[in-house]
Design a protein around this motif. Structure first.
Motif, PDB file in Angstrom:
ATOM      1  N   UNK A 235      26.255 -11.388 -14.866  1.00 32.87           N
ATOM      2  CA  UNK A 235      25.359 -10.392 -14.284  1.00 32.87           C
ATOM      3  C   UNK A 235      25.874  -8.980 -14.570  1.00 32.87           C
ATOM      4  N   UNK A 236      27.177  -8.773 -14.395  1.00 28.06           N
ATOM      5  CA  UNK A 236      27.767  -7.461 -14.662  1.00 28.06           C
ATOM      6  C   UNK A 236      27.607  -7.074 -16.127  1.00 28.06           C
ATOM      7  N   UNK A 237      27.876  -8.025 -17.023  1.00 38.17           N
ATOM      8  CA  UNK A 237      27.737  -7.755 -18.454  1.00 38.17           C
ATOM      9  C   UNK A 237      26.295  -7.433 -18.801  1.00 38.17           C
ATOM     10  N   UNK A 238      25.343  -8.120 -18.176  1.00 41.77           N
ATOM     11  CA  UNK A 238      23.927  -7.879 -18.447  1.00 41.77           C
ATOM     12  C   UNK A 238      23.535  -6.456 -18.062  1.00 41.77           C
ATOM     13  N   UNK A 239      23.994  -5.983 -16.912  1.00 45.33           N
ATOM     14  CA  UNK A 239      23.688  -4.614 -16.483  1.00 45.33           C
ATOM     15  C   UNK A 239      24.231  -3.603 -17.492  1.00 45.33           C
ATOM     16  N   UNK A 240      25.467  -3.838 -17.961  1.00 42.76           N
ATOM     17  CA  UNK A 240      26.062  -2.940 -18.955  1.00 42.76           C
ATOM     18  C   UNK A 240      25.263  -2.958 -20.255  1.00 42.76           C
TER      19      UNK A 240
ATOM     20  N   UNK B  47      21.950  -0.975 -19.939  1.00 42.65           N
ATOM     21  CA  UNK B  47      22.176   0.463 -19.967  1.00 42.65           C
ATOM     22  C   UNK B  47      22.414   0.954 -21.392  1.00 42.65           C
ATOM     23  N   UNK B  48      23.221   0.201 -22.121  1.00 38.40           N
ATOM     24  CA  UNK B  48      23.487   0.557 -23.518  1.00 38.40           C
ATOM     25  C   UNK B  48      22.222   0.488 -24.359  1.00 38.40           C
ATOM     26  N   UNK B  49      21.329  -0.462 -24.033  1.00 43.75           N
ATOM     27  CA  UNK B  49      20.112  -0.662 -24.802  1.00 43.75           C
ATOM     28  C   UNK B  49      19.224   0.575 -24.806  1.00 43.75           C
ATOM     29  N   UNK B  50      19.156   1.270 -23.675  1.00 38.76           N
ATOM     30  CA  UNK B  50      18.286   2.445 -23.580  1.00 38.76           C
ATOM     31  C   UNK B  50      18.730   3.517 -24.566  1.00 38.76           C
TER      32      UNK B  50
ATOM     33  N   UNK C 172      20.124 -12.389 -23.347  1.00 40.79           N
ATOM     34  CA  UNK C 172      19.072 -11.947 -22.429  1.00 40.79           C
ATOM     35  C   UNK C 172      18.683 -10.496 -22.729  1.00 40.79           C
ATOM     36  N   UNK C 173      19.679  -9.648 -22.921  1.00 42.59           N
ATOM     37  CA  UNK C 173      19.408  -8.238 -23.198  1.00 42.59           C
ATOM     38  C   UNK C 173      18.724  -8.045 -24.540  1.00 42.59           C
ATOM     39  N   UNK C 174      18.843  -9.033 -25.424  1.00 43.08           N
ATOM     40  CA  UNK C 174      18.234  -8.915 -26.743  1.00 43.08           C
ATOM     41  C   UNK C 174      16.707  -8.892 -26.682  1.00 43.08           C
ATOM     42  N   UNK C 175      16.127  -9.453 -25.646  1.00 44.60           N
ATOM     43  CA  UNK C 175      14.655  -9.499 -25.578  1.00 44.60           C
ATOM     44  C   UNK C 175      14.075  -8.084 -25.573  1.00 44.60           C
ATOM     45  N   UNK C 176      14.428  -7.209 -24.603  1.00 47.01           N
ATOM     46  CA  UNK C 176      13.909  -5.829 -24.693  1.00 47.01           C
ATOM     47  C   UNK C 176      14.521  -5.054 -25.852  1.00 47.01           C
ATOM     48  N   UNK C 177      15.777  -5.341 -26.194  1.00 47.54           N
ATOM     49  CA  UNK C 177      16.406  -4.623 -27.297  1.00 47.54           C
ATOM     50  C   UNK C 177      15.693  -4.887 -28.610  1.00 47.54           C
TER      51      UNK C 177
ATOM     52  N   UNK D 132      11.156  -2.811 -19.370  1.00 42.78           N
ATOM     53  CA  UNK D 132      11.844  -4.090 -19.527  1.00 42.78           C
ATOM     54  C   UNK D 132      13.264  -4.066 -18.970  1.00 42.78           C
ATOM     55  N   UNK D 133      13.938  -2.927 -19.067  1.00 35.61           N
ATOM     56  CA  UNK D 133      15.268  -2.840 -18.469  1.00 35.61           C
ATOM     57  C   UNK D 133      15.163  -2.975 -16.955  1.00 35.61           C
ATOM     58  N   UNK D 134      14.105  -2.388 -16.374  1.00 35.71           N
ATOM     59  CA  UNK D 134      13.899  -2.504 -14.933  1.00 35.71           C
ATOM     60  C   UNK D 134      13.653  -3.942 -14.503  1.00 35.71           C
ATOM     61  N   UNK D 135      12.792  -4.639 -15.244  1.00 29.54           N
ATOM     62  CA  UNK D 135      12.494  -6.041 -14.906  1.00 29.54           C
ATOM     63  C   UNK D 135      13.743  -6.905 -15.031  1.00 29.54           C
ATOM     64  N   UNK D 136      14.465  -6.737 -16.156  1.00 30.96           N
ATOM     65  CA  UNK D 136      15.668  -7.550 -16.364  1.00 30.96           C
ATOM     66  C   UNK D 136      16.732  -7.237 -15.313  1.00 30.96           C
ATOM     67  N   UNK D 137      16.812  -5.980 -14.870  1.00 27.18           N
ATOM     68  CA  UNK D 137      17.792  -5.614 -13.851  1.00 27.18           C
ATOM     69  C   UNK D 137      17.448  -6.251 -12.504  1.00 27.18           C
ATOM     70  N   UNK D 138      16.172  -6.209 -12.132  1.00 29.11           N
ATOM     71  CA  UNK D 138      15.747  -6.755 -10.844  1.00 29.11           C
ATOM     72  C   UNK D 138      16.002  -8.265 -10.772  1.00 29.11           C
ATOM     73  N   UNK D 139      15.727  -8.957 -11.862  1.00 22.23           N
ATOM     74  CA  UNK D 139      15.868 -10.422 -11.867  1.00 22.23           C
ATOM     75  C   UNK D 139      17.128 -10.875 -12.616  1.00 22.23           C
ATOM     76  N   UNK D 140      18.149 -10.051 -12.623  1.00 21.86           N
ATOM     77  CA  UNK D 140      19.346 -10.335 -13.415  1.00 21.86           C
ATOM     78  C   UNK D 140      20.040 -11.636 -12.993  1.00 21.86           C
ATOM     79  N   UNK D 141      20.142 -11.872 -11.689  1.00 25.25           N
ATOM     80  CA  UNK D 141      20.837 -13.079 -11.231  1.00 25.25           C
ATOM     81  C   UNK D 141      20.068 -14.338 -11.611  1.00 25.25           C
ATOM     82  N   UNK D 142      18.756 -14.299 -11.441  1.00 26.01           N
ATOM     83  CA  UNK D 142      17.948 -15.464 -11.799  1.00 26.01           C
ATOM     84  C   UNK D 142      18.012 -15.751 -13.301  1.00 26.01           C
ATOM     85  N   UNK D 143      18.012 -14.706 -14.094  1.00 22.67           N
ATOM     86  CA  UNK D 143      18.054 -14.888 -15.546  1.00 22.67           C
ATOM     87  C   UNK D 143      19.372 -15.508 -15.994  1.00 22.67           C
ATOM     88  N   UNK D 144      20.476 -14.978 -15.503  1.00 21.96           N
ATOM     89  CA  UNK D 144      21.783 -15.485 -15.923  1.00 21.96           C
ATOM     90  C   UNK D 144      22.016 -16.896 -15.395  1.00 21.96           C
TER      91      UNK D 144
END
Length: 512
Positions: free
Chosen positions: A408-413, A416-419, A333-338, A382-394
């Protein structure tokens, strides 16, 4: 740039270290005719709308759009494919299969390391030579030798390492961290991937060479077409024929074979300077040193990624298959903005290298500013969008409540690393483009050296949570290191730019 600087790279200078004749020496051919021919070629290359024009003189925004948008689009399609692929495998309701593709990630890292060792170093060198050719057209004559060495080097190295991996497949699977339940699937996945190492390494390498000429759209076409073919083959091999993760690996290999065919065909028909013919292959130091000295930074980064994945997988495996599955989904999931950010940092490299080779400091700095603003905007949005909808995405990939919360926790981490990683990638591209091999290598080594103690201590002190956040902390520190290296390198880069005039001073591409 000072000729005694240890971070510079050898130049293929036709008056000193040229590999072979770059101009027509046929009896009866005058120097005036040769000069006229070179002038006409340069005019054609720099015609408005041509790939070379985007590198040389197009407005920065147009150049950035031409080079980065296709790369970002192709990478986004690839990231979406990874999500769909995880969904297809997840539809089989076997956690061991999802764990297998996560455990097999280091093998893909190995393939990327080989392809990027030759491709990134060769591509950056080719772009610098083409930039230098605006003042000294003979420089372009050595491009074919650089290209041939890069492609054949990646094929040969890939064949050797792939063969060794197949010979020691059992121990390799154990090293990857597979437990008893995941061993069969991991063995099947990794075995097929290893068989395609030469093809996939060549595909990665060729992608960089095509981009070196500014042909970002052609790279986009190849990668998107490959992704579509990959997906169709996934549906056939996994759902239709029931081949599981072995089918997923086979689909990847065959799709990359198509990429190789496409790039080779395109270069043969459209490239004026690049040739992949074996007769141009050379091990001359003036080719090998500049390619490998820059490419080694990317190789080390990929190598440390392999080590990172091995350590991460083995530590996470101690907590069961659930964390591995959650990690695999969150990473995808994080790969999309990354991948959007990677599209910018990869896409800008040929422009930076060309501007440096030409000695156009204003253009290089303008490209850096535009890329930095783009990375910042993409990260926030994109980090903001993915963070807001993190539960739905996972939850689209994981149904188990306990694994869902972990994902969800891993996605948030990861977000953050992506930025931090986006700006780190820009620093690295600048160092590679300007031949700052030592700085680029330090970036790669720092990431790997820091991560291992951080993740080990994180696991010791904080358990699974420490593992999850270890990469985030590492990326932030590496970003800070990149900023320091950039400040330290500015003077040397400016000196190299100042020498990019009609004399095309040797130090811009020369290693002591």
């Amino acid at each position: 740039m000072n000729s005694t600087n240890p971070e510079t790279v050898p130049e293929l200078n036709p008056t000193k270290a040229s590999i072979g004749p770059s101009v027509d020496t046929t009896p009866g051919t005058s120097a005036a005719n040769t000069d006229t021919k070179n002038t006409n070629n340069n005019n054609n290359n720099n015609a408005v709308g041509s790939n070379r024009w985007y590198l040389s003189s197009a407005p920065i925004i147009r150049a950035l759009l031409h080079l980065c948008v296709p790369m970002a689009a192709a990478m986004i399609v690839g990231a979406v494919y990874n999500l769909i692929n995880a969904g297809v495998i997840g539809s089989l309701h076997d956690t061991a299969l999802l764990a297998a593709i996560t455990l097999g990630a280091p093998v893909l890292g190995l393939i990327m390391a080989i392809g990027d060792l030759f491709g990134v170093g060769g591509g950056a060198f080719i772009s610098r030579l083409l930039g230098a050719a605006e003042h000294d057209p003979a420089q372009a004559g050595d491009v074919k030798r650089v290209a041939s060495f890069a492609v054949w080097g990646s094929l040969i190295t890939g064949a050797i390492l792939g063969g060794i991996g197949l010979l020691f497949l059992g121990p390799l699977v154990s090293l990857l961290g597979a437990d008893a339940a995941a061993v069969p699937a991991t063995t099947a996945f990794v075995g097929v991937m290893l068989a395609f190492v030469p093809i996939m390494a060549a595909a990665f390498c060729l992608e960089q060479l095509v981009r070196a000429e500014g042909a970002a759209r052609q790279v986009m076409v190849a990668l998107i077409a490959s992704t579509v073919v990959n997906l169709l083959l996934d549906l056939l091999f996994i759902l239709g024929l029931g081949w599981g993760v072995a089918g997923a690996a086979l689909a990847v290999g065959l799709a990359n074979l198509g990429v190789v065919v496409y790039f080779v065909t395109w270069l043969q028909r459209n490239s004026e300077h690049i040739s992949l013919a074996p007769r141009w292959f050379t091990l001359a130091p003036v080719v090998v040193k500049p390619v490998l000295s820059v490419g080694v930074s990317t190789m080390l980064q990929s190598a440390f990624l392999i080590v990172t994945s091995l350590v991460l997988n083995n530590l996470a495996a101690a907590y069961g298959d659930g964390p591995l599955a959650a990690m695999g989904v969150a990473v995808r999931i994080a790969q999309v903005p990354e991948f959007l950010l990677m599209g910018v940092t990869f896409g800008i490299l040929p422009l930076l290298a060309y501007s440096f080779g030409k000695g156009d400091g204003a253009r290089l700095r303008a490209a850096l500013r535009a890329a930095a603003m783009t990375i910042g905007g993409i990260s926030i949005l994109f980090a903001g969008i993915a963070f807001i909808f993190r539960e739905q995405l996972v939850s689209a990939f994981i149904a188990d409540p306990s694994v869902l919360a972990l994902g969800v926790t891993i996605l948030v981490a990861q977000l953050t690393a992506m930025i931090a990683n986006g700006f780190t990638g820009l620093f690295t591209s600048l160092f590679q483009a300007t031949g700052r091999a030592l700085a680029a290598t330090v970036m790669a080594v720092t990431q790997g050296v820091l991560f291992i103690p951080i993740v080990l201590l994180g696991n010791l002190w904080f358990g699974l949570g420490g593992i999850i956040w270890s990469l985030t902390l590492t990326e932030v520190i590496v970003f800070l290191v990149g900023g320091v290296l950039w400040l330290a390198s500015r003077g040397a880069i400016d000196r190299g730019l100042a020498e990019g005039d009609e004399q095309r001073a040797e130090a811009a591409l020369t290693e002591a």
